[in-house]
Every structure is written in C-alpha cells, then in structure tokens.
Design a protein around this motif. Sequence first.
Motif, PDB file in Angstrom:
ATOM      1  N   GLU A   1       0.817  -1.216   0.000  1.00 53.84           N
ATOM      2  CA  GLU A   1       0.000   0.000   0.000  1.00 53.84           C
ATOM      3  C   GLU A   1       0.853   1.270   0.000  1.00 53.84           C
ATOM      4  OE1 GLU A   1      -3.206   0.249   2.864  1.00 53.84           O
ATOM      5  OE2 GLU A   1      -3.409  -1.925   2.794  1.00 53.84           O
ATOM      6  N   ASP A   2       1.895   1.303   0.814  1.00 54.26           N
ATOM      7  CA  ASP A   2       2.748   2.494   0.886  1.00 54.26           C
ATOM      8  C   ASP A   2       3.436   2.770  -0.447  1.00 54.26           C
ATOM      9  OD1 ASP A   2       2.064   3.090   3.496  1.00 54.26           O
ATOM     10  OD2 ASP A   2       3.752   1.973   4.348  1.00 54.26           O
ATOM     11  N   ASP A   3       3.899   1.719  -1.108  1.00 54.25           N
ATOM     12  CA  ASP A   3       4.528   1.892  -2.418  1.00 54.25           C
ATOM     13  C   ASP A   3       3.525   2.433  -3.437  1.00 54.25           C
ATOM     14  OD1 ASP A   3       6.967   0.969  -1.478  1.00 54.25           O
ATOM     15  OD2 ASP A   3       6.604  -1.098  -2.149  1.00 54.25           O
ATOM     16  N   LYS A   4       2.303   1.900  -3.401  1.00 50.46           N
ATOM     17  CA  LYS A   4       1.264   2.370  -4.313  1.00 50.46           C
ATOM     18  C   LYS A   4       0.966   3.848  -4.076  1.00 50.46           C
ATOM     19  CE  LYS A   4      -1.076  -2.094  -4.587  1.00 50.46           C
ATOM     20  NZ  LYS A   4      -2.299  -2.824  -4.230  1.00 50.46           N
ATOM     21  N   LYS A   5       0.836   4.224  -2.805  1.00 53.70           N
ATOM     22  CA  LYS A   5       0.551   5.630  -2.488  1.00 53.70           C
ATOM     23  C   LYS A   5       1.696   6.535  -2.934  1.00 53.70           C
ATOM     24  CE  LYS A   5      -0.579   5.221   1.917  1.00 53.70           C
ATOM     25  NZ  LYS A   5      -1.166   5.457   3.244  1.00 53.70           N
ATOM     26  N   ARG A   6       2.913   6.063  -2.762  1.00 54.36           N
ATOM     27  CA  ARG A   6       4.074   6.855  -3.157  1.00 54.36           C
ATOM     28  C   ARG A   6       4.092   7.078  -4.672  1.00 54.36           C
ATOM     29  NH1 ARG A   6       7.092   5.483   0.506  1.00 54.36           N
ATOM     30  NH2 ARG A   6       7.385   3.319  -0.116  1.00 54.36           N
ATOM     31  N   VAL A   7       3.771   6.044  -5.436  1.00 55.86           N
ATOM     32  CA  VAL A   7       3.727   6.161  -6.899  1.00 55.86           C
ATOM     33  C   VAL A   7       2.649   7.153  -7.321  1.00 55.86           C
ATOM     34  CG1 VAL A   7       3.151   4.917  -9.022  1.00 55.86           C
ATOM     35  CG2 VAL A   7       4.716   3.887  -7.369  1.00 55.86           C
ATOM     36  N   VAL A   8       1.465   7.021  -6.732  1.00 53.65           N
ATOM     37  CA  VAL A   8       0.368   7.930  -7.081  1.00 53.65           C
ATOM     38  C   VAL A   8       0.710   9.351  -6.674  1.00 53.65           C
ATOM     39  CG1 VAL A   8      -2.034   8.519  -6.556  1.00 53.65           C
ATOM     40  CG2 VAL A   8      -1.407   6.156  -7.064  1.00 53.65           C
ATOM     41  N   ARG A   9       1.250   9.542  -5.474  1.00 52.52           N
ATOM     42  CA  ARG A   9       1.601  10.885  -5.012  1.00 52.52           C
ATOM     43  C   ARG A   9       2.659  11.508  -5.920  1.00 52.52           C
ATOM     44  NH1 ARG A   9       4.291  14.577  -2.390  1.00 52.52           N
ATOM     45  NH2 ARG A   9       3.291  15.774  -0.749  1.00 52.52           N
TER      46      ARG A   9
ATOM     47  N   VAL B  59      -5.157  22.525 -10.848  1.00 56.72           N
ATOM     48  CA  VAL B  59      -4.090  22.485  -9.845  1.00 56.72           C
ATOM     49  C   VAL B  59      -4.702  22.390  -8.446  1.00 56.72           C
ATOM     50  CG1 VAL B  59      -2.248  23.850  -8.767  1.00 56.72           C
ATOM     51  CG2 VAL B  59      -2.303  23.583 -11.244  1.00 56.72           C
ATOM     52  N   ALA B  60      -5.776  23.133  -8.199  1.00 58.45           N
ATOM     53  CA  ALA B  60      -6.444  23.058  -6.895  1.00 58.45           C
ATOM     54  C   ALA B  60      -6.984  21.649  -6.645  1.00 58.45           C
ATOM     55  CB  ALA B  60      -7.559  24.098  -6.813  1.00 58.45           C
ATOM     56  N   PHE B  61      -7.544  21.021  -7.670  1.00 57.82           N
ATOM     57  CA  PHE B  61      -8.038  19.653  -7.535  1.00 57.82           C
ATOM     58  C   PHE B  61      -6.886  18.692  -7.226  1.00 57.82           C
ATOM     59  CE2 PHE B  61      -8.737  15.479  -9.426  1.00 57.82           C
ATOM     60  CZ  PHE B  61      -9.846  15.067  -8.714  1.00 57.82           C
ATOM     61  N   VAL B  62      -5.777  18.836  -7.926  1.00 52.38           N
ATOM     62  CA  VAL B  62      -4.620  17.967  -7.695  1.00 52.38           C
ATOM     63  C   VAL B  62      -4.081  18.193  -6.282  1.00 52.38           C
ATOM     64  CG1 VAL B  62      -2.259  17.435  -8.425  1.00 52.38           C
ATOM     65  CG2 VAL B  62      -4.041  17.749 -10.129  1.00 52.38           C
ATOM     66  N   ASP B  63      -4.041  19.461  -5.824  1.00 47.25           N
ATOM     67  CA  ASP B  63      -3.622  19.743  -4.446  1.00 47.25           C
ATOM     68  C   ASP B  63      -4.511  19.008  -3.454  1.00 47.25           C
ATOM     69  OD1 ASP B  63      -1.511  21.400  -5.167  1.00 47.25           O
ATOM     70  OD2 ASP B  63      -2.646  23.255  -4.853  1.00 47.25           O
TER      71      ASP B  63
ATOM     72  N   VAL C 217      -4.240  11.854  -0.235  1.00 48.39           N
ATOM     73  CA  VAL C 217      -3.266  10.754  -0.185  1.00 48.39           C
ATOM     74  C   VAL C 217      -2.393  10.898   1.057  1.00 48.39           C
ATOM     75  CG1 VAL C 217      -1.251   9.740  -1.319  1.00 48.39           C
ATOM     76  CG2 VAL C 217      -3.258  10.355  -2.683  1.00 48.39           C
ATOM     77  N   ASP C 218      -1.908  12.114   1.319  1.00 47.23           N
ATOM     78  CA  ASP C 218      -1.016  12.352   2.458  1.00 47.23           C
ATOM     79  C   ASP C 218      -1.677  12.079   3.801  1.00 47.23           C
ATOM     80  OD1 ASP C 218       1.031  13.099   0.768  1.00 47.23           O
ATOM     81  OD2 ASP C 218       0.807  15.252   1.121  1.00 47.23           O
ATOM     82  N   HIS C 219      -2.975  12.286   3.891  1.00 52.94           N
ATOM     83  CA  HIS C 219      -3.673  12.156   5.175  1.00 52.94           C
ATOM     84  C   HIS C 219      -4.483  10.871   5.297  1.00 52.94           C
ATOM     85  CE1 HIS C 219      -2.573  16.407   5.156  1.00 52.94           C
ATOM     86  NE2 HIS C 219      -2.507  16.244   6.460  1.00 52.94           N
ATOM     87  N   GLY C 220      -4.246   9.920   4.397  1.00 54.50           N
ATOM     88  CA  GLY C 220      -4.857   8.610   4.519  1.00 54.50           C
ATOM     89  C   GLY C 220      -6.323   8.535   4.136  1.00 54.50           C
ATOM     90  N   GLU C 221      -6.851   9.596   3.533  1.00 52.46           N
ATOM     91  CA  GLU C 221      -8.271   9.613   3.198  1.00 52.46           C
ATOM     92  C   GLU C 221      -8.609   8.681   2.030  1.00 52.46           C
ATOM     93  OE1 GLU C 221      -9.592  13.719   2.882  1.00 52.46           O
ATOM     94  OE2 GLU C 221      -8.216  14.249   4.501  1.00 52.46           O
ATOM     95  N   LEU C 222      -7.615   8.251   1.296  1.00 51.51           N
ATOM     96  CA  LEU C 222      -7.835   7.355   0.155  1.00 51.51           C
ATOM     97  C   LEU C 222      -7.210   5.981   0.374  1.00 51.51           C
ATOM     98  CD1 LEU C 222      -7.133   9.880  -2.742  1.00 51.51           C
ATOM     99  CD2 LEU C 222      -9.335   9.244  -1.758  1.00 51.51           C
TER     100      LEU C 222
END
Length: 88
Positions: free
Chosen positions: A3-11, A52-56, A62-67
């Motif tokens: 999961e962490d690797d997946k999140k890192r790739v997406v981020r 850009v606002a949507f991507v932010d 992603v950073d706060h675990g909401e996904l």
Amino acid sequence: MNEDDKKRVVRDFLVRCRAWGTDLEIPKLLGRLNEEANPGDAAKLHQWTSWVAFVDHAIHEVDHGELDDWFREGEAAGYRTDGSGDRD
C-alpha cells in the motif's frame, strides 16, 4: 507492491502533474494574457488553476490517509474495479 509503495507512486505522479500546470501551462497562459487579453486564454487559465487546486486536494487526501481504501487489494472503497465506476 504494498500500500505504501502504491501511495508513493500515485503521489509522485500527482506532484508531477501539478508541476506541469504550475511550471509550464499557467506561466505560459499568464505571459500570453499579459501581451493580449484573450477570453480563450483566460478560460484556459481558469481551467488550469482549478485543475491544480483539484490535484492539491488529491495530494492532501493521499497524504492524510483519506484514500487508503483505494490502495488495498480487491474492491476499492466500495467501488467496482471493472472500470465502470459504479458502486457495488
């Protein structure tokens, strides 16, 4: 891939997408608008700043675990994974 690797790739992808807008597209449009007011370019600038606002927002999620559910194996957050986008 865990999961962490997946999140890192997406981020990382989202950060690159954001940079495309903030470093390339928005400055280009601002430069053109400074030379000549153009409704089409003004609309594109609005679209890019909204994007850009949507991507932010997505990066924040992603950073706060909401996904986090989206990165688990199997069905993601109650949505089918067959590409239809429909909820179960």
